[in-house]
Design a protein around this motif. Structure first.
Motif, mmCIF file in Angstrom:
data_model
loop_
_atom_site.group_PDB
_atom_site.id
_atom_site.type_symbol
_atom_site.label_atom_id
_atom_site.label_comp_id
_atom_site.label_asym_id
_atom_site.label_seq_id
_atom_site.Cartn_x
_atom_site.Cartn_y
_atom_site.Cartn_z
ATOM 1 N N THR A 1 15.084 16.355 0.092
ATOM 2 C CA THR A 1 14.737 15.889 1.442
ATOM 3 C C THR A 1 14.180 14.471 1.391
ATOM 4 N N TRP A 2 13.318 14.223 0.391
ATOM 5 C CA TRP A 2 12.756 12.861 0.267
ATOM 6 C C TRP A 2 13.890 11.854 0.070
ATOM 7 N N ARG A 3 14.851 12.209 -0.800
ATOM 8 C CA ARG A 3 15.951 11.267 -1.069
ATOM 9 C C ARG A 3 16.740 10.972 0.204
ATOM 10 N N TYR A 4 17.023 12.030 0.998
ATOM 11 C CA TYR A 4 17.754 11.831 2.256
ATOM 12 C C TYR A 4 16.956 10.959 3.219
ATOM 13 N N ARG A 5 15.699 11.306 3.326
ATOM 14 C CA ARG A 5 14.816 10.624 4.284
ATOM 15 C C ARG A 5 14.666 9.151 3.907
ATOM 16 N N HIS A 6 14.505 8.885 2.619
ATOM 17 C CA HIS A 6 14.384 7.515 2.113
ATOM 18 C C HIS A 6 15.691 6.767 2.388
ATOM 19 N N ALA A 7 16.835 7.447 2.159
ATOM 20 C CA ALA A 7 18.130 6.805 2.386
ATOM 21 C C ALA A 7 18.298 6.439 3.860
ATOM 22 N N GLN A 8 17.845 7.345 4.738
ATOM 23 C CA GLN A 8 17.954 7.074 6.185
ATOM 24 C C GLN A 8 17.101 5.873 6.558
ATOM 25 N N GLN B 1 5.098 10.376 5.150
ATOM 26 C CA GLN B 1 4.635 8.982 5.092
ATOM 27 C C GLN B 1 5.745 7.988 5.435
ATOM 28 N N ILE B 2 6.990 8.444 5.331
ATOM 29 C CA ILE B 2 8.097 7.525 5.626
ATOM 30 C C ILE B 2 8.015 7.035 7.078
ATOM 31 N N PHE B 3 7.437 7.898 7.957
ATOM 32 C CA PHE B 3 7.267 7.453 9.349
ATOM 33 C C PHE B 3 6.371 6.215 9.411
ATOM 34 N N VAL B 4 5.363 6.179 8.547
ATOM 35 C CA VAL B 4 4.461 5.006 8.547
ATOM 36 C C VAL B 4 5.242 3.779 8.069
ATOM 37 N N MET B 5 6.056 3.987 7.020
ATOM 38 C CA MET B 5 6.867 2.877 6.493
ATOM 39 C C MET B 5 7.777 2.324 7.592
ATOM 40 N N GLU B 6 8.270 3.247 8.438
ATOM 41 C CA GLU B 6 9.217 2.821 9.473
ATOM 42 C C GLU B 6 8.553 2.059 10.632
ATOM 43 N N SER C 1 4.444 20.823 -4.084
ATOM 44 C CA SER C 1 5.214 20.917 -2.829
ATOM 45 C C SER C 1 4.447 20.280 -1.670
ATOM 46 N N GLU C 2 3.142 20.571 -1.602
ATOM 47 C CA GLU C 2 2.338 20.037 -0.493
ATOM 48 C C GLU C 2 2.295 18.512 -0.550
ATOM 49 N N ILE C 3 2.182 17.978 -1.772
ATOM 50 C CA ILE C 3 2.152 16.506 -1.908
ATOM 51 C C ILE C 3 3.495 15.931 -1.441
ATOM 52 N N LEU C 4 4.570 16.605 -1.831
ATOM 53 C CA LEU C 4 5.895 16.098 -1.433
ATOM 54 C C LEU C 4 6.068 16.140 0.079
ATOM 55 N N GLU C 5 5.569 17.225 0.703
ATOM 56 C CA GLU C 5 5.623 17.311 2.173
ATOM 57 C C GLU C 5 4.938 16.081 2.772
ATOM 58 N N LEU C 6 3.772 15.770 2.180
ATOM 59 C CA LEU C 6 2.972 14.646 2.679
ATOM 60 C C LEU C 6 3.719 13.322 2.516
ATOM 61 N N VAL C 7 4.300 13.098 1.325
ATOM 62 C CA VAL C 7 4.935 11.794 1.104
ATOM 63 C C VAL C 7 6.241 11.649 1.898
ATOM 64 N N ILE D 1 0.840 -1.212 0.000
ATOM 65 C CA ILE D 1 0.000 0.000 0.000
ATOM 66 C C ILE D 1 0.869 1.254 0.000
ATOM 67 N N MET D 2 1.936 1.247 0.791
ATOM 68 C CA MET D 2 2.836 2.420 0.823
ATOM 69 C C MET D 2 3.312 2.755 -0.594
ATOM 70 N N HIS D 3 3.773 1.740 -1.300
ATOM 71 C CA HIS D 3 4.296 2.000 -2.646
ATOM 72 C C HIS D 3 3.191 2.434 -3.605
ATOM 73 N N GLN D 4 2.018 1.824 -3.454
ATOM 74 C CA GLN D 4 0.921 2.201 -4.361
ATOM 75 C C GLN D 4 0.483 3.637 -4.131
ATOM 76 N N VAL D 5 0.409 4.014 -2.855
ATOM 77 C CA VAL D 5 0.013 5.391 -2.527
ATOM 78 C C VAL D 5 1.025 6.371 -3.144
ATOM 79 N N TYR D 6 2.313 6.040 -3.021
ATOM 80 C CA TYR D 6 3.351 6.879 -3.627
ATOM 81 C C TYR D 6 3.141 6.998 -5.130
ATOM 82 N N GLU D 7 2.880 5.858 -5.762
ATOM 83 C CA GLU D 7 2.738 5.903 -7.223
ATOM 84 C C GLU D 7 1.525 6.743 -7.619
ATOM 85 N N LEU D 8 0.465 6.710 -6.809
ATOM 86 C CA LEU D 8 -0.709 7.553 -7.109
ATOM 87 C C LEU D 8 -0.342 9.027 -6.990
#
Ligand code: HEM
Length: 369
Positions: free
Chosen positions: A295-302, A98-103, A89-95, A45-52
């Protein structure tokens, strides 16, 4: 609307095609084990939501590119472009959040199904690559992936799609063209570059005089400060010379053209002038998106570090190390961010000729005087 085409009623469920969407979470672990891994649903679901969301981002950026691709850009559209980019920008803030949910997926629980994913990887997200390319990331700017093109994971059709985007004018190139078309760099006797250069020289020589005159610094400290001021002076001179800029472009140190850089500088310095406010907001939104992607790239890498440590990715890269490097390397609008190093205080700004002031203001604000 054609009155003969009377619209029919629709149900929430069918309007949103929920059968398709909600039927699309099929844990792969369930194919091999009696009980599918509980957490694989979250992973899917996480990945699908991202793709949407990626789809929506592409929809917005594409529409903005189309506006700027039109030779006769309708000025009224610039505000619309700002609003759409703000949405991105707002969508990117949101996604990013979402990394917290993935974690909430723990590394150990991830291992219950990670081996079933091989060699699938976010590396194969076509939409993510479309976003990067539409924004202006060129093939030669990318970190190579085991010395292969990033396109290696795509079908011929998908590769063609990406090449077409790369060759079709990205947001970077369209904004660069638009900046180059901005008038006001020269206006009757006024030459923005010359007056800006004099203002910089005056500012630096005032600073030099202040450092030399102060009683609060030792001679050693004064010398140090004066040397630093000298480097600032060299930096300004280098950036403001067309030849030096061309040299830096050749070495890949800057990408934005000289003329576009000057226009972006003018917009930043005189952003309070009503005509320049919307262009300024546009540049801000583009920088926000670039920054949020970083920021997304850093956050994803972390997150990846926490999830798989230093293991290689299912897509075959070095994993965290590769991802952390993309964060800086894949930033696109570095030159717009760098404009800040050329700003001078408002108090040092050259006054504009009255006729130019009028051109940069709303019609009524000058006629009402
Ligand atoms: C447990 C969660 C995740 C892990 C462990 C993970 C791991 C990785 C790794 C190791 C890579 C590098 C390529 C490779 O060798 O496979 C990668 C790339 C990528 N992942 Fe993830 N990922 C996770 C979640 C996500 C999510 C939720 C998304 C959202 C779409 C995503 C999108 C991407 C993208 C777009 C790339 C390509 C980045 C680039 O090459 O610049 N990942 N991921």
């Amino acid at each position: 609307m054609d009155p003969s085409k009377k619209y029919t009623a629709i149900h929430y469920h069918s309007y949103l095609e929920l059968d398709k969407i909600l039927g699309a979470q099929v844990p792969r672990s369930g194919k091999f084990e009696e009980n599918p891994a509980h957490d694989e649903t979250l992973f899917i679901i996480m990945h699908q939501v991202y793709e949407l969301w990626f789809k929506q981002i592409i929809h917005e950026i594409e529409s903005v590119c189309d506006m700027f691709r039109d030779e006769k850009l309708n000025e009224e559209n610039i505000n619309l472009a700002v609003l759409r980019l703000k949405r991105v920008s707002e969508i990117l803030e949101l996604v990013i959040k979402q990394i917290f949910v993935m974690e909430t997926l723990t590394p150990l629980d991830f291992l219950d199904f990670r081996h079933y994913l091989f060699p699938a990887s976010g590396f194969q997200s076509l939409q993510f690559r479309v976003i990067e390319s539409m924004m202006g990331l060129r093939e030669e700017d990318r970190l190579t992936y085991n010395r292969h093109s990033y396109k290696i994971v795509f079908t011929e059709e998908q590769k063609e799609k990406l090449t077409k985007i790369e060759n079709g004018g990205s947001l970077f190139e369209l904004i660069e063209d638009w900046l180059e078309r901005i008038p006001f760099l020269k206006f009757e006797d006024f030459n923005f570059l010359e007056s800006y250069k004099s203002a910089v020289e005056k500012m630096l020589s005032d600073e030099e005089a202040a450092i030399s005159a102060t009683e609060y610094l030792s001679p050693k400290m004064k010398n140090m400060r004066l040397t630093m001021l000298g480097s600032t002076n060299t930096y300004f001179k280098q950036v403001l010379s067309e030849e030096a800029h061309a040299e830096m472009q050749k070495k890949g140190e800057v990408r934005l053209s000289y003329k576009a850089t000057l226009a972006a500088l003018l917009i930043n310095l005189y952003r309070e002038k009503p005509i320049l406010t919307i262009p300024y907001n546009l540049l801000m939104e583009i920088m926000n998106i670039d920054e949020l992607l970083t920021t997304w790239r850093y956050r994803h890498a972390q997150m990846v570090m926490r999830m798989i440590g230093n293991k290689v990715g299912t897509g075959g890269s070095s994993g965290h190390d590769y991802l952390a490097k993309t964060a800086e390397k894949h930033k696109i609008f570095k030159d717009l961010h760098n404009i800040s190093s050329l700003l001078i205080p408002r108090s040092e700004l050259p006054d504009l000729p009255i006729e130019l002031e009028k051109q940069l203001s709303f019609y009524y604000s000058h006629n009402s005087r």
